[in-house]
Structures are given as structure tokens and as C-alpha cells.
Design a protein around this motif. Sequence first.
Motif, mmCIF file in Angstrom:
data_model
loop_
_atom_site.group_PDB
_atom_site.id
_atom_site.type_symbol
_atom_site.label_atom_id
_atom_site.label_comp_id
_atom_site.label_asym_id
_atom_site.label_seq_id
_atom_site.Cartn_x
_atom_site.Cartn_y
_atom_site.Cartn_z
ATOM 1 N N UNK A 144 41.632 63.195 -60.835
ATOM 2 C CA UNK A 144 41.317 62.774 -59.468
ATOM 3 C C UNK A 144 40.460 63.842 -58.792
ATOM 4 N N UNK A 145 39.560 63.374 -57.926
ATOM 5 C CA UNK A 145 38.833 64.239 -57.014
ATOM 6 C C UNK A 145 39.256 63.829 -55.609
ATOM 7 N N UNK A 146 39.936 64.737 -54.911
ATOM 8 C CA UNK A 146 40.505 64.353 -53.611
ATOM 9 C C UNK A 146 40.104 65.331 -52.516
ATOM 10 N N UNK A 147 40.204 64.823 -51.281
ATOM 11 C CA UNK A 147 39.893 65.635 -50.102
ATOM 12 C C UNK A 147 40.850 65.251 -48.987
ATOM 13 N N UNK A 148 41.504 66.249 -48.403
ATOM 14 C CA UNK A 148 42.349 66.057 -47.213
ATOM 15 C C UNK A 148 42.126 67.253 -46.307
ATOM 16 N N UNK A 162 47.366 58.162 -52.361
ATOM 17 C CA UNK A 162 48.397 57.291 -51.788
ATOM 18 C C UNK A 162 48.033 56.931 -50.346
ATOM 19 N N UNK A 163 47.440 57.896 -49.637
ATOM 20 C CA UNK A 163 47.058 57.658 -48.248
ATOM 21 C C UNK A 163 45.908 56.662 -48.161
ATOM 22 N N UNK A 164 44.962 56.745 -49.118
ATOM 23 C CA UNK A 164 43.775 55.882 -49.058
ATOM 24 C C UNK A 164 44.004 54.506 -49.662
ATOM 25 N N UNK A 165 44.736 54.442 -50.770
ATOM 26 C CA UNK A 165 44.899 53.178 -51.486
ATOM 27 C C UNK A 165 46.276 52.541 -51.308
ATOM 28 N N UNK A 166 47.220 53.285 -50.777
ATOM 29 C CA UNK A 166 48.545 52.737 -50.570
ATOM 30 C C UNK A 166 49.210 52.364 -51.890
ATOM 31 N N UNK A 167 49.790 51.171 -51.940
ATOM 32 C CA UNK A 167 50.514 50.735 -53.126
ATOM 33 C C UNK A 167 49.585 50.426 -54.296
ATOM 34 N N UNK A 168 48.298 50.266 -54.031
ATOM 35 C CA UNK A 168 47.359 49.963 -55.121
ATOM 36 C C UNK A 168 46.881 51.229 -55.837
ATOM 37 N N UNK A 169 47.277 52.382 -55.340
ATOM 38 C CA UNK A 169 46.886 53.630 -56.014
ATOM 39 C C UNK A 169 47.458 53.633 -57.432
ATOM 40 N N UNK A 170 46.658 54.066 -58.403
ATOM 41 C CA UNK A 170 47.092 54.026 -59.800
ATOM 42 C C UNK A 170 46.968 55.403 -60.439
ATOM 43 N N UNK A 230 38.928 59.854 -55.366
ATOM 44 C CA UNK A 230 38.086 59.244 -56.394
ATOM 45 C C UNK A 230 38.734 59.426 -57.762
ATOM 46 N N UNK A 231 38.760 58.337 -58.508
ATOM 47 C CA UNK A 231 39.250 58.414 -59.885
ATOM 48 C C UNK A 231 38.128 58.995 -60.760
ATOM 49 N N UNK A 232 38.465 59.979 -61.589
ATOM 50 C CA UNK A 232 37.451 60.638 -62.412
ATOM 51 C C UNK A 232 37.327 60.026 -63.805
ATOM 52 N N UNK A 233 38.077 58.972 -64.081
ATOM 53 C CA UNK A 233 37.979 58.319 -65.379
ATOM 54 C C UNK A 233 39.172 57.427 -65.630
ATOM 55 N N UNK A 234 39.106 56.725 -66.753
ATOM 56 C CA UNK A 234 40.187 55.838 -67.185
ATOM 57 C C UNK A 234 40.721 56.355 -68.513
ATOM 58 N N UNK A 235 42.039 56.452 -68.637
ATOM 59 C CA UNK A 235 42.645 57.049 -69.820
ATOM 60 C C UNK A 235 42.335 56.263 -71.099
ATOM 61 N N UNK A 236 42.021 54.980 -70.964
ATOM 62 C CA UNK A 236 41.734 54.147 -72.138
ATOM 63 C C UNK A 236 40.324 54.337 -72.681
ATOM 64 N N UNK A 252 50.809 63.392 -64.030
ATOM 65 C CA UNK A 252 52.225 63.060 -63.825
ATOM 66 C C UNK A 252 52.495 62.396 -62.479
ATOM 67 N N UNK A 253 51.573 62.584 -61.545
ATOM 68 C CA UNK A 253 51.791 62.001 -60.220
ATOM 69 C C UNK A 253 50.452 61.622 -59.595
ATOM 70 N N UNK A 254 50.525 60.769 -58.609
ATOM 71 C CA UNK A 254 49.340 60.366 -57.854
ATOM 72 C C UNK A 254 49.185 61.293 -56.656
ATOM 73 N N UNK A 255 48.020 61.901 -56.442
ATOM 74 C CA UNK A 255 47.835 62.833 -55.325
ATOM 75 C C UNK A 255 48.087 62.152 -53.974
ATOM 76 N N UNK A 256 48.587 62.893 -52.987
ATOM 77 C CA UNK A 256 48.851 62.328 -51.651
ATOM 78 C C UNK A 256 47.627 61.668 -51.030
ATOM 79 N N UNK A 257 46.440 62.240 -51.262
ATOM 80 C CA UNK A 257 45.222 61.656 -50.680
ATOM 81 C C UNK A 257 44.985 60.248 -51.205
#
Length: 201
Positions: A35-39, A22-30, A47-53, A15-20
Motif C-alpha cells: 500500500x501507498x498511503x497518506x494521512x 479503511x478510512x477511504x474505502x470503508x468495508x470495501x478495503x481489501x 493506493x494499492x501497489x499490486x495484486x498478490x495473484x 497482515x493488516x489493512x492500513x488505517x488510511x
Amino acid sequence: RGAWRFDVNVCANTNRIPPACKSEYGETARLAPGYQTLMKDGETACYYMGNVNTAVWGLLDENKPEDGVKLTYSAGTKCDGSTGRSMEYHFICDPQVEGPGQPVTVAGECRFMIIWQSQLACPSYPAYSPLLALWAVLLLALYLIVGFAYNVLGNGMPPSLSAVPHSAALAALAMLCGECVGGRKGDAPQETTRLNPTADV
């Protein structure tokens, strides 16, 4: 798991993009299904863990469907420059778990396995109710009795088999069953003779 955080969704993107991210990819975050994240201590990773398609459903064991099902997402962030991250849900059949259950563990480094025990992963079989079958037999018998009485008392038919509703169809069915049983009985001696080593040839 340790300092790493996992945000996942089963059948769609989260439902949302993790803060990590947004911090790493900025506006290109999808958005992604996982997600696998570390802060921590100023260190940020996403890191993206897969593509929904790329969703693919399957059985955990083709020979044992009662074990459960699996759902795989691939084409995530590269792990080693060539292999993309992926995650695979293992929905384990557990009739003792009430409701949908929840994930119990996440394993793996590049190909992540999410173990999820749920009664919803168990195969469903058509329910057989002896009571329902008994009611069906009773209703059929009642229909034949009422129909017989109506034909005799209302239509003036003689009290014989012909007054029974659908008597011709019932007689044909009985004859067919009798032929099947008789045919099987008739085949038995021939089979015995053929297999008897002392029989005359």
C-alpha cells in the motif's frame, strides 16, 4: 518517503489493512501485498501497489544470475487512468549482509522499485570439499586392501591381482582409460600434419 507511508509484504498480502485505506474505502478495503498511503493535515489517500495473484519472479540480469532476483506485483490502483500501479522488489546479492536483510529504499511514482540487499539473493553452488574427496579415496583404498587380505587369508586365493575386490571391473576401467589416452596421443601427429603448411600433399 516524505509524507507517504509504504506497507509491503514480500510473498503474500500484508497482515493488516492500513488505517488510511479503511478510512477511504470503508468495508470495501481489501488486503494487498503493498500500500501507498497518506494521512496528514486532514488529507487521506490509499493506493494499492499490486495484486498478490500477479506475482512474477525473475533474474535482475539474465546473463548475470549472481546479481540477484526480482519479484514483481502488478494490477494496482490506476496512476493516470490507464496504467496500474506496480511494485518490483530488487533483491540484490550481498554476501556481507547477515540474515535476510531489509529494504533500503523505495523509488518510483507509479512503478515502484524496492531495493533489498540480502545474502539470500545470492546463487548457491554445490560445495566441493577437498577433505571429503580425500576421505573417499582413503576409504576406497582401505576397502580394496581389506578385501584383498580377506580373499588371500580367508578364501585361500593366491596373492595376485585376481584377489583384489572387483579386479575385473578395475582392469576394464584401466584399459578404457589407457585407450582414451592412447587415442589422444595417436591423434596428435595427424592434426599436426594437417596443419603444417610445408607438409607434402
